[in-house]
Enzyme design. Structure first.
Site, mmCIF file in Angstrom:
data_model
loop_
_atom_site.group_PDB
_atom_site.id
_atom_site.type_symbol
_atom_site.label_atom_id
_atom_site.label_comp_id
_atom_site.label_asym_id
_atom_site.label_seq_id
_atom_site.Cartn_x
_atom_site.Cartn_y
_atom_site.Cartn_z
ATOM 1 N N GLN A 98 0.857 -1.189 0.000
ATOM 2 C CA GLN A 98 0.000 0.000 0.000
ATOM 3 C C GLN A 98 0.893 1.238 0.000
ATOM 4 O O GLN A 98 1.521 1.561 1.006
ATOM 5 C CB GLN A 98 -0.870 -0.048 1.259
ATOM 6 C CG GLN A 98 -1.821 1.103 1.413
ATOM 7 C CD GLN A 98 -2.466 1.089 2.795
ATOM 8 O OE1 GLN A 98 -2.475 0.069 3.473
ATOM 9 N NE2 GLN A 98 -2.966 2.220 3.229
ATOM 10 N N SER A 113 1.282 6.410 2.424
ATOM 11 C CA SER A 113 1.982 7.375 3.292
ATOM 12 C C SER A 113 3.284 7.866 2.667
ATOM 13 O O SER A 113 3.963 7.132 1.956
ATOM 14 C CB SER A 113 2.319 6.726 4.637
ATOM 15 O OG SER A 113 1.164 6.233 5.244
ATOM 16 N N GLU A 152 -13.028 -2.700 5.606
ATOM 17 C CA GLU A 152 -12.276 -3.470 6.602
ATOM 18 C C GLU A 152 -12.842 -3.272 8.002
ATOM 19 O O GLU A 152 -12.437 -2.367 8.696
ATOM 20 C CB GLU A 152 -10.795 -3.045 6.586
ATOM 21 C CG GLU A 152 -10.147 -3.188 5.241
ATOM 22 C CD GLU A 152 -10.260 -4.593 4.691
ATOM 23 O OE1 GLU A 152 -10.032 -5.544 5.445
ATOM 24 O OE2 GLU A 152 -10.616 -4.739 3.514
ATOM 25 N N SER A 190 -2.944 7.398 14.161
ATOM 26 C CA SER A 190 -2.304 7.448 15.486
ATOM 27 C C SER A 190 -3.347 7.668 16.594
ATOM 28 O O SER A 190 -4.486 8.065 16.330
ATOM 29 C CB SER A 190 -1.276 8.582 15.514
ATOM 30 O OG SER A 190 -1.968 9.818 15.462
ATOM 31 N N GLU A 237 -3.523 10.028 18.708
ATOM 32 C CA GLU A 237 -4.008 11.426 18.750
ATOM 33 C C GLU A 237 -5.112 11.628 17.706
ATOM 34 O O GLU A 237 -6.117 12.305 17.980
ATOM 35 C CB GLU A 237 -2.862 12.418 18.486
ATOM 36 C CG GLU A 237 -1.846 12.526 19.608
ATOM 37 C CD GLU A 237 -0.904 11.332 19.697
ATOM 38 O OE1 GLU A 237 -0.772 10.592 18.690
ATOM 39 O OE2 GLU A 237 -0.316 11.115 20.767
#
Ligand SMILES: Cc1cc2nc3c(=O)[nH]c(=O)nc-3n(C[C@H](O)[C@H](O)[C@H](O)COP(=O)(O)OP(=O)(O)OC[C@H]3O[C@@H](n4cnc5c(N)ncnc54)[C@H](O)[C@@H]3O)c2cc1C
Length: 395
Positions: free
Chosen positions: A130, A133, A249, A378, A380
């Protein structure tokens, strides 16, 4: 319907458990989602993937013409399969990115693309990675800078850098997001591509992590030329396509709760084996308190996951369920692994040899655990989602 409580699903679980016991590859268990360490492991993982597809345990929601059950597929079955793989500490089949690609192709691809790739995914032959990022574009993925420039002959020239790419060192194809319109608002100028990883201009550099293994990579793309049919869906529709393939998913959260249940059971077992003040640690009240609290938290996570899945099957999904489960799972994972090392005392620093506790299992769990607090969004970002979507707080 209450999730997973039918007699039929219980029977299915027994069948899957037996299958996993018989067919799981003989690869030493590791924490988390890991890449093959060598070609031998890779071959075992491909075979495992093939066997799971062939048995109908994965890919059930695919259309019938590609080997699935289409709309008749019961999503609860995916949960059972994931849970049984996790319970056995068997590796996940090499299909994380392949699953995303399959979802994207089923929903947005052409017949030619489906014919070209889905059979290779089913047979375990094709490995995907994938390529989303980038350095500086993870949480804020839509800011990605890899460029795909359309040429007069219809082909695209791709240039940029990706990072964190799990399995890129083994991948035959990449599912890539690149910017096709730099002038459009950032979510609207992105397209999705299928890229052959053997093309000239692609340089994959494995990154060795603190676990000692190389599970993800940097990928450099330098004037990589792809044909027009490498694009999935329409130009500048990549953001919508990527989000719709991710939304399929759902079963992962349940496997993760099972992983933690298994780890808490192993932690209780560990507390019976290691000593604290001259007696087994489990006899210490403070240790028992802590084990009880961790065990209760994992049970709460499990209940929360099932409540969320029940809402999904009743057609009433709640936006904050997935981020709550992800946050709790990943943070509890760090807590459990850290406490295991605390219980090991000074032997907590020995990772191999006769003195290593349980062959270094807990160090591997500890060193990997933090990855879950970053991967897939993440902690956060999960807190932001809970605040904004769940509680309706301002940004
Ligand atoms: C084990 C692992 C495997 C992965 N595999 C893949 C893969 O195969 N393919 C792929 O494309 N990606 C993969 N990723 C990447 C993953 O999706 C990103 O790491 C993740 O989205 C975070 O992005 P980042 O690392 O760029 O951190 P950043 O987004 O730079 O964040 C840095 C820090 O800032 C915080 N932060 C950022 N934005 C906000 C905000 N708005 N509010 C509050 N805090 C904020 C973050 O929480 C974090 O602590 C993987 C990651 C890991 C850990």
């Amino acid at each position: 319907m209450k999730y997973g409580m039918t007699a039929e699903l219980d029977e299915f679980r027994v069948e899957v458990r037996d299958f996993v016991q018989r067919h799981a590859p003989a690869i030493p268990p590791k924490a988390g989602v890991r890449s093959a360490e060598d070609t031998e492991e890779l071959a075992l993982l491909k075979e495992w993937t093939r066997a799971l597809f062939e048995a109908g345990y994965i890919g059930g929601a695919w259309p019938r013409e590609y080997g699935g059950n289409g709309p008749d597929h019961q999503l609860e079955r995916d949960v059972v399969v994931g849970e049984e793989i996790a319970r056995h500490r068997a590796p996940a089949p090499v299909q994380g990115a392949a699953n995303l690609v399959a979802n994207a192709l089923i929903d947005h691809g052409t017949d030619q693309q489906r014919d070209a790739y889905l059979a290779g995914i089913r047979s375990g032959e094709y490995i995907f990675c994938q390529l989303f990022s980038e350095p500086g574009s993870g949480s804020d993925l839509a800011s990605l800078r890899t460029r795909a420039t359309k040429l007069d002959d219809g082909r695209f020239r791709i240039t940029g850098q990706k990072v964190w790419t799990t399995n890129a060192q083994w991948a035959d194809y990449g599912y890539l997001l690149a910017r096709t319109d730099p002038d459009a608002p950032k979510h609207k100028g992105i397209s999705a591509f299928l890229v052959d990883m053997s093309l000239p201009g692609i340089d994959v550099r494995p990154l060795r992590e603190m676990t000692g293994t190389a599970d993800f990579n940097e990928v450099f793309l330098d004037d990589v030329m792809v044909e027009a049919d490498a694009m999935i869906g329409d130009i500048n529709e990549g953001w919508r396509i990527a989000n719709s393939s991710l939304a399929h998913e759902r079963s992962g959260v349940a496997n993760n709760a099972v992983r933690l249940q298994r780890n808490v059971a192993a932690l209780i077992d560990l507390a019976g084996k290691v000593q604290r003040r001259g007696r087994p640690a489990i006899e210490d009240d403070a240790v028992r308190d802590r084990l009880g609290a961790l065990s209760a938290s994992v049970d709460a996570l499990s209940a929360m996951v099932y409540a969320g899945l029940t809402r999904v099957s009743n057609g009433e999904p709640r936006m904050s369920d997935a981020p709550m489960a992800k946050l709790m799972f990943s943070e509890l994972g760090v807590e459990i692994a850290s406490y295991a090392l605390e219980l090991c005392g000074e032997r907590g620093i020995v990772v191999s040899g006769d003195d290593a506790v349980e062959g270094g299992r807990w160090q591997d769990e500890f060193l990997y655990a933090r990855a879950y607090t970053i991967a897939g969004g993440s902690s956060e970002i999960m807190r932001n989602l809970i605040a904004e979507r769940g509680l309706g707080l301002p940004r």
